[in-house]
Design an enzyme around this catalytic site. Structure first.
Site, PDB file in Angstrom:
ATOM      1  N   HIS A 246       0.710  -1.231  -0.038  1.00  0.00           N
ATOM      2  CA  HIS A 246      -0.076   0.151   0.247  1.00  0.00           C
ATOM      3  C   HIS A 246       1.000   1.369   0.087  1.00  0.00           C
ATOM      4  O   HIS A 246       1.710   1.652   1.061  1.00  0.00           O
ATOM      5  CB  HIS A 246      -0.844   0.025   1.215  1.00  0.00           C
ATOM      6  CG  HIS A 246      -1.826   1.290   1.173  1.00  0.00           C
ATOM      7  ND1 HIS A 246      -3.162   1.075   0.298  1.00  0.00           N
ATOM      8  CD2 HIS A 246      -1.787   2.305   1.800  1.00  0.00           C
ATOM      9  CE1 HIS A 246      -3.895   2.109   0.509  1.00  0.00           C
ATOM     10  NE2 HIS A 246      -3.132   2.996   1.361  1.00  0.00           N
ATOM     11  N   ASP A 289      -1.025  19.408   8.411  1.00  0.00           N
ATOM     12  CA  ASP A 289      -2.464  19.098   8.470  1.00  0.00           C
ATOM     13  C   ASP A 289      -2.976  18.692   7.174  1.00  0.00           C
ATOM     14  O   ASP A 289      -2.396  19.022   6.061  1.00  0.00           O
ATOM     15  CB  ASP A 289      -3.132  20.767   8.438  1.00  0.00           C
ATOM     16  CG  ASP A 289      -3.013  21.412  10.010  1.00  0.00           C
ATOM     17  OD1 ASP A 289      -2.477  20.748  10.924  1.00  0.00           O
ATOM     18  OD2 ASP A 289      -4.079  21.910  10.086  1.00  0.00           O
ATOM     19  N   HIS A 319      -5.175   9.610  12.905  1.00  0.00           N
ATOM     20  CA  HIS A 319      -6.305   9.389  12.053  1.00  0.00           C
ATOM     21  C   HIS A 319      -5.907   8.212  11.033  1.00  0.00           C
ATOM     22  O   HIS A 319      -4.613   7.676  11.014  1.00  0.00           O
ATOM     23  CB  HIS A 319      -6.860  10.648  11.099  1.00  0.00           C
ATOM     24  CG  HIS A 319      -5.909  10.945   9.971  1.00  0.00           C
ATOM     25  ND1 HIS A 319      -4.866  11.779  10.104  1.00  0.00           N
ATOM     26  CD2 HIS A 319      -6.031  10.655   8.906  1.00  0.00           C
ATOM     27  CE1 HIS A 319      -4.328  12.044   9.041  1.00  0.00           C
ATOM     28  NE2 HIS A 319      -5.050  11.196   8.051  1.00  0.00           N
TER      29      HIS A 319
END
Length: 367
Positions: A246, A289, A319
């Site tokens: 990935h 960010d 996240h």
């Protein structure tokens, strides 16, 4: 932005790890990528016994956020609405109608992503027709106006304080991701409307100055050089893929700005190797960010997100994929998403316009 890898040749290893990152994780573990320079710098992989997003509550301003831009209502023929910004980049939502004036940005370069709609763009360098899925890159100081065709119009505007460039493809070669021959530039045409009083709205330091002319200000009859307006459509961008591994988001970099990068996530086959991860790995956003704009398809790493929505994951908080995304990825052969990512080095700030369309419960969507 620095695009070199300063990792040492051989990493240290402690405890239960996998030898190849993102492949054959130790049973009962969740992998976190802890990396500098937005996946280009030094990196460690942490193998945890719980997902790092399995929080019960978050107190304070630092939390993942989501916005539904479909609920924003830009007014007038051309009034971009800013929803996130810092000193390097500002993100706007634009829904223009036919403009009877021209616009010029003296604050920075403009990159438009056409989420919905189509039309003609008149510029200093000539005219370009545009359609859904187009990126339009306009250098600072270009005079332009949109002439949308019929139907709803919705554009993502990424305003860059510095010059927009294309990343170096390094060992992939200059034709990887997209061949520069796929780039379209404007064609010169005589002004479509006769001479009359025309206004040019010039934005400088977020204030508008109006300059009036008794003729069409885009009266250029010839030009030469290597600075111009240009267009590339997502159908002409060919994502780099690996059947056994990935790849990080940085593999999908499309444009570079000063202290930020724009990436494009497009339909691609999933990884084929049985032990390879198929969804984005958990990561900590050490230096950037991360903002994702969802344009089309089903974004495979999270639920509850649809076209025209934005997620913002600020520096300092983890996240990664939603809980159902990992098993769901094993049921499909490929993704069908179209999404634009902006990774910003300096922290972003949300505007009041963003607060008005925030999905307040987004932070809890990993439960």
């Amino acid at each position: 932005m620095k695009l070199t890898n300063e990792s040492s040749l051989f990493p240290l290893r402690k405890g239960r790890v996998t030898r190849q990152a993102h492949v054959d994780l130790p049973e009962g573990t969740f992998e976190e990528e802890f990396a500098r320079q937005g996946f280009f710098g030094r990196t460690s992989h942490l193998y945890r016994t719980h997902p790092v997003t399995a929080w019960t509550r978050i107190e304070g301003p630092l939390r993942p956020r989501s916005y539904d831009l479909n609920r924003l209502e830009p007014g007038g023929p051309f009034e971009p609405v800013c929803f996130l910004r810092n000193e390097d980049v500002a993100l706007h939502w634009v829904a223009p109608s036919a403009m009877d004036f021209f616009y010029r940005n003296a604050d920075g370069d403009d990159v438009y992503f056409i989420h919905a709609g189509a039309g003609r763009l008149e510029t200093t360098f000539g005219v370009l027709d545009y359609a859904r899925g187009d990126y339009l890159v306009l250098p600072r100081g270009t005079t332009y106006r949109f002439l949308p065709s019929a139907g709803p119009q919705a554009y993502l505007l990424i305003e860059s304080a510095g010059e927009i460039t294309i990343p170096d493809r390094n060992q992939l070669g200059p034709n990887a991701i997209f061949d520069p021959a796929m780039i379209d530039t404007p064609d010169l045409e005589p002004p479509a409307e006769p001479d009359r009083e025309w206004a040019v709205h010039i934005k400088r330091r977020n204030a508008i100055t109006r300059v009036y002319y008794p003729f069409n200000p885009n009266d250029v009859v010839g030009w030469k050089g290597d600075l111009t307006v240009w267009r590339i459509n997502v159908k002409d961008i060919r994502p780099v893929v690996s059947p056994r591994y990935h790849l990080p988001p940085s593999a999908h970099s499309t444009f570079l700005g000063r202290n930020f990068v724009i990436c494009t996530f497009l339909p691609r086959p999933f990884e084929e190797e049985p032990g390879a991860m198929r969804v984005p790995f958990y990561h900590a956003n050490i230096d950037y960010d991360e903002v994702l704009f969802y344009s089309d398809g089903h974004f495979f790493s999270r639920e509850g997100i649809g076209p025209g929505m934005v997620t913002w994951h600020p520096q300092g908080i983890h996240h990664g994929p939603h809980p159902k995304a990992i098993p769901a990825s094993r049921l499909k052969d490929r993704t069908d998403e179209v999404a634009v990512m902006v990774d910003a080095f300096h922290p972003l700030e949300a505007t009041p316009a963003a607060a008005a369309v925030e999905n307040e419960a987004y932070w809890s969507s990993w439960k």
